[in-house]
Design a protein around this motif. Structure first.
Motif, PDB file in Angstrom:
ATOM      1  N   ALA A  99      16.277 -24.245   1.702  1.00  0.00           N
ATOM      2  CA  ALA A  99      14.806 -24.908   2.705  1.00  0.00           C
ATOM      3  C   ALA A  99      14.914 -26.176   2.944  1.00  0.00           C
ATOM      4  O   ALA A  99      14.704 -27.105   3.653  1.00  0.00           O
ATOM      5  CB  ALA A  99      13.168 -24.158   2.315  1.00  0.00           C
ATOM      6  N   PHE A 100      14.672 -27.023   1.964  1.00  0.00           N
ATOM      7  CA  PHE A 100      14.891 -28.443   2.084  1.00  0.00           C
ATOM      8  C   PHE A 100      15.748 -29.517   2.003  1.00  0.00           C
ATOM      9  O   PHE A 100      16.029 -29.920   3.124  1.00  0.00           O
ATOM     10  CB  PHE A 100      14.905 -28.762   0.294  1.00  0.00           C
ATOM     11  N   ASN A 102      18.231 -27.548   4.743  1.00  0.00           N
ATOM     12  CA  ASN A 102      17.670 -27.271   6.146  1.00  0.00           C
ATOM     13  C   ASN A 102      17.284 -28.109   6.992  1.00  0.00           C
ATOM     14  O   ASN A 102      17.541 -28.615   7.518  1.00  0.00           O
ATOM     15  CB  ASN A 102      17.728 -26.060   6.136  1.00  0.00           C
ATOM     16  N   TRP A 103      16.097 -28.465   6.365  1.00  0.00           N
ATOM     17  CA  TRP A 103      14.797 -29.721   6.149  1.00  0.00           C
ATOM     18  C   TRP A 103      15.932 -30.886   6.637  1.00  0.00           C
ATOM     19  O   TRP A 103      15.409 -32.228   7.952  1.00  0.00           O
ATOM     20  CB  TRP A 103      14.042 -29.392   5.756  1.00  0.00           C
ATOM     21  N   ARG A 105      19.094 -31.902   7.271  1.00  0.00           N
ATOM     22  CA  ARG A 105      19.674 -31.490   8.144  1.00  0.00           C
ATOM     23  C   ARG A 105      19.116 -31.921   9.397  1.00  0.00           C
ATOM     24  O   ARG A 105      19.530 -32.624  10.725  1.00  0.00           O
ATOM     25  CB  ARG A 105      20.804 -30.861   7.921  1.00  0.00           C
ATOM     26  N   VAL A 106      17.986 -31.949   9.485  1.00  0.00           N
ATOM     27  CA  VAL A 106      16.750 -31.858  10.656  1.00  0.00           C
ATOM     28  C   VAL A 106      16.473 -33.464  10.846  1.00  0.00           C
ATOM     29  O   VAL A 106      16.684 -34.198  12.111  1.00  0.00           O
ATOM     30  CB  VAL A 106      16.090 -31.056  10.938  1.00  0.00           C
ATOM     31  N   ALA A 107      15.853 -33.789   9.247  1.00  0.00           N
ATOM     32  CA  ALA A 107      14.723 -34.950   9.655  1.00  0.00           C
ATOM     33  C   ALA A 107      15.371 -35.912   9.031  1.00  0.00           C
ATOM     34  O   ALA A 107      14.672 -36.901  10.000  1.00  0.00           O
ATOM     35  CB  ALA A 107      13.767 -34.023   8.601  1.00  0.00           C
ATOM     36  N   SER A 112      21.287 -37.340   4.581  1.00  0.00           N
ATOM     37  CA  SER A 112      21.862 -35.779   4.114  1.00  0.00           C
ATOM     38  C   SER A 112      23.244 -35.783   3.502  1.00  0.00           C
ATOM     39  O   SER A 112      23.294 -34.662   2.792  1.00  0.00           O
ATOM     40  CB  SER A 112      20.883 -34.663   4.956  1.00  0.00           C
ATOM     41  N   TYR A 135      13.356 -37.934  -0.943  1.00  0.00           N
ATOM     42  CA  TYR A 135      12.761 -36.712   0.370  1.00  0.00           C
ATOM     43  C   TYR A 135      11.674 -35.810  -0.685  1.00  0.00           C
ATOM     44  O   TYR A 135      11.282 -35.578   0.970  1.00  0.00           O
ATOM     45  CB  TYR A 135      13.588 -36.856   1.066  1.00  0.00           C
ATOM     46  N   PHE A 139       9.120 -33.409   1.944  1.00  0.00           N
ATOM     47  CA  PHE A 139       9.227 -32.279   3.308  1.00  0.00           C
ATOM     48  C   PHE A 139       7.964 -31.002   2.480  1.00  0.00           C
ATOM     49  O   PHE A 139       8.223 -30.375   3.147  1.00  0.00           O
ATOM     50  CB  PHE A 139      10.457 -31.513   1.584  1.00  0.00           C
ATOM     51  N   GLN A 142       4.900 -31.120   5.171  1.00  0.00           N
ATOM     52  CA  GLN A 142       5.155 -30.880   5.666  1.00  0.00           C
ATOM     53  C   GLN A 142       4.584 -29.641   6.151  1.00  0.00           C
ATOM     54  O   GLN A 142       4.821 -28.903   7.014  1.00  0.00           O
ATOM     55  CB  GLN A 142       5.990 -31.311   6.786  1.00  0.00           C
ATOM     56  N   SER A 143       5.235 -28.869   4.668  1.00  0.00           N
ATOM     57  CA  SER A 143       5.456 -27.277   5.263  1.00  0.00           C
ATOM     58  C   SER A 143       4.028 -26.611   4.827  1.00  0.00           C
ATOM     59  O   SER A 143       3.098 -26.887   4.524  1.00  0.00           O
ATOM     60  CB  SER A 143       6.362 -26.903   3.322  1.00  0.00           C
TER      61      SER A 143
END
Length: 150
Positions: A99-100, A102-103, A105-107, A112, A135, A139, A142-143
């Motif tokens: 999950a971290f 993937n986050w 790669r977006v945020a 990343s 980071y 993460f 915001q989770s």
């Protein structure tokens, strides 16, 4: 917590194969407490149980994980192989790590890329571990699924 220094006890092949990975673990400030005594399981193998935590996973509120380390030693007394069994890996730590990643790669796409296989994959190293540690609090904040320990 001194993984890289422990490679002095290993064969050159084992040390070379795991140096980057161990330097990544050290970047996360690991802390471990041995549970009981180490046990010899054969003439060339022994096992130790450890309760381990690090700053990266602790940021998400995870309690220390029980880890079973199995070491094989050669005739010279050097570690020729080892296996790590983390009882919390598949159920808690691996889903968090995915999950971290993937986050990230977006945020923080620009950050990343140097993470390579972070967290905890084949290309894990100190540079990627340091980026992840920088980071992880953002993460977790915001989770909806993870929160720091009180």
């Amino acid at each position: 917590g001194q993984f890289v220094a422990s490679l002095e006890l290993a064969t050159a092949e084992v040390a070379d194969r795991h140096r980057d990975f161990f330097s990544g673990l050290e970047a996360w400030n690991p802390r471990g407490v041995q549970i009981g005594s180490c046990n010899e399981t054969s003439d060339d193998e022994f096992q130790c149980a450890v309760l381990e935590e690090n700053d990266f996973h602790a940021a998400a509120g995870f309690n220390p994980s029980e880890v079973l380390l199995t070491f094989t030693v050669n005739e010279a007394g050097q570690i020729s192989s080892f296996e790590v069994l983390n009882f919390d890996w598949q159920t808690t730590l691996e889903p968090f790590n995915l999950a971290f990643r993937n986050w990230m790669r977006v945020a923080h796409l620009e950050e990343s890329a140097p993470m390579l296989g972070v967290p905890m994959e084949a290309n894990f190293n100190a540079e990627g571990a340091a980026i992840a540690l920088q980071y992880v609090d953002e993460f977790v904040a915001q989770s909806d699924e993870y929160s720091p320990r009180p």
